[in-house]
Design a protein around this motif. Structure first.
Motif, PDB file in Angstrom:
ATOM      1  N   GLY A 148       0.794  -1.224   0.000  1.00  0.00           N
ATOM      2  CA  GLY A 148       0.000   0.000   0.000  1.00  0.00           C
ATOM      3  C   GLY A 148       0.823   1.270   0.000  1.00  0.00           C
ATOM      4  O   GLY A 148       0.279   2.361   0.066  1.00  0.00           O
ATOM      5  N   THR A 149       2.139   1.127  -0.078  1.00  0.00           N
ATOM      6  CA  THR A 149       3.023   2.287  -0.157  1.00  0.00           C
ATOM      7  C   THR A 149       3.950   2.094  -1.358  1.00  0.00           C
ATOM      8  O   THR A 149       4.000   1.017  -1.945  1.00  0.00           O
ATOM      9  CB  THR A 149       3.878   2.433   1.122  1.00  0.00           C
ATOM     10  OG1 THR A 149       4.672   1.251   1.282  1.00  0.00           O
ATOM     11  CG2 THR A 149       3.007   2.639   2.353  1.00  0.00           C
ATOM     12  N   ASP A 150       4.672   3.138  -1.693  1.00  0.00           N
ATOM     13  CA  ASP A 150       5.644   3.052  -2.780  1.00  0.00           C
ATOM     14  C   ASP A 150       6.697   2.012  -2.397  1.00  0.00           C
ATOM     15  O   ASP A 150       7.351   2.147  -1.368  1.00  0.00           O
ATOM     16  CB  ASP A 150       6.294   4.415  -2.989  1.00  0.00           C
ATOM     17  CG  ASP A 150       7.354   4.413  -4.074  1.00  0.00           C
ATOM     18  OD1 ASP A 150       7.607   3.368  -4.700  1.00  0.00           O
ATOM     19  OD2 ASP A 150       7.940   5.490  -4.299  1.00  0.00           O
ATOM     20  N   PRO A 151       6.891   0.975  -3.210  1.00  0.00           N
ATOM     21  CA  PRO A 151       7.859  -0.057  -2.840  1.00  0.00           C
ATOM     22  C   PRO A 151       9.312   0.414  -2.921  1.00  0.00           C
ATOM     23  O   PRO A 151      10.196  -0.227  -2.365  1.00  0.00           O
ATOM     24  CB  PRO A 151       7.593  -1.170  -3.854  1.00  0.00           C
ATOM     25  CG  PRO A 151       7.039  -0.466  -5.037  1.00  0.00           C
ATOM     26  CD  PRO A 151       6.230   0.688  -4.471  1.00  0.00           C
ATOM     27  N   GLY A 152       9.554   1.501  -3.628  1.00  0.00           N
ATOM     28  CA  GLY A 152      10.918   2.007  -3.731  1.00  0.00           C
ATOM     29  C   GLY A 152      11.723   1.379  -4.851  1.00  0.00           C
ATOM     30  O   GLY A 152      12.923   1.592  -4.945  1.00  0.00           O
ATOM     31  N   PHE A 153      11.075   0.595  -5.699  1.00  0.00           N
ATOM     32  CA  PHE A 153      11.758  -0.014  -6.838  1.00  0.00           C
ATOM     33  C   PHE A 153      10.769  -0.188  -7.982  1.00  0.00           C
ATOM     34  O   PHE A 153       9.558  -0.170  -7.785  1.00  0.00           O
ATOM     35  CB  PHE A 153      12.385  -1.372  -6.470  1.00  0.00           C
ATOM     36  CG  PHE A 153      11.396  -2.397  -5.968  1.00  0.00           C
ATOM     37  CD1 PHE A 153      10.718  -3.235  -6.848  1.00  0.00           C
ATOM     38  CD2 PHE A 153      11.154  -2.541  -4.612  1.00  0.00           C
ATOM     39  CE1 PHE A 153       9.807  -4.176  -6.381  1.00  0.00           C
ATOM     40  CE2 PHE A 153      10.255  -3.489  -4.129  1.00  0.00           C
ATOM     41  CZ  PHE A 153       9.584  -4.304  -5.021  1.00  0.00           C
TER      42      PHE A 153
END
Length: 158
Positions: free
Chosen positions: A45-50
């Protein structure tokens, strides 16, 4: 019966010293991501960062791909990576499965272009086998998890 290490195929070459083993396995984790870890990050539910990159052909992509993945076939990485990906965002590549090295070749090409990259172990095969949802040209799809590859609900095999 006692077997000597020289007769034992597992111990014929002695295990590495603990510090060497730790360095090796730490390095391995810097290069690889597990299918279930990628799925957990993508569904948190958040930006996974990749960014996830599917390195297979268009026909394979159409059969099914990880939701939200970028389609970038391995052969097109040198020409299209800069246009499709943000260099500041790490990339996770995948191809069909353990018998395919397209994700490895794409990861190499991306690294040579200056991208930070990991390879998703198991590829799309294990994504599907572990029961994670995927997209096809016809829309969303999902298969039951294969009990040989996916942990039982509430348990983690690793």
């Amino acid at each position: 019966m006692i077997t000597h290490a020289s007769e034992n195929p597992v111990l014929r070459v002695a295990p590495a010293a603990p510090a060497e083993a730790a360095a090796h396995f730490r390095a391995s984790l810097a290069f690889h991501a597990d299918v279930s870890d990628v799925a957990a990050a993508l569904t948190a539910g958040t930006d996974p960062g990749f960014a996830v990159v599917d390195t297979r052909s268009t026909a394979s992509w159409d059969q099914g791909h990880v939701p939200g993945a970028v389609h970038l076939p391995t052969a097109l990485v040198p020409e299209q990576a800069e246009r499709l990906l943000d260099r500041s965002v790490p990339v996770v590549t995948y191809c069909w499965g353990p018998g395919c090295n397209g994700a490895t070749r794409a990861a190499l090409a991306l690294a040579e272009l200056g991208f930070r990259v990991k390879e998703m172990l198991g590829g799309f095969e294990y994504w599907v086998r572990e029961g994670f949802p995927y997209e096809t040209w016809q829309g969303p799809a999902r298969r039951d998890a294969d009990p040989l590859t996916a942990p039982v609900e509430g348990e983690c095999g690793c």
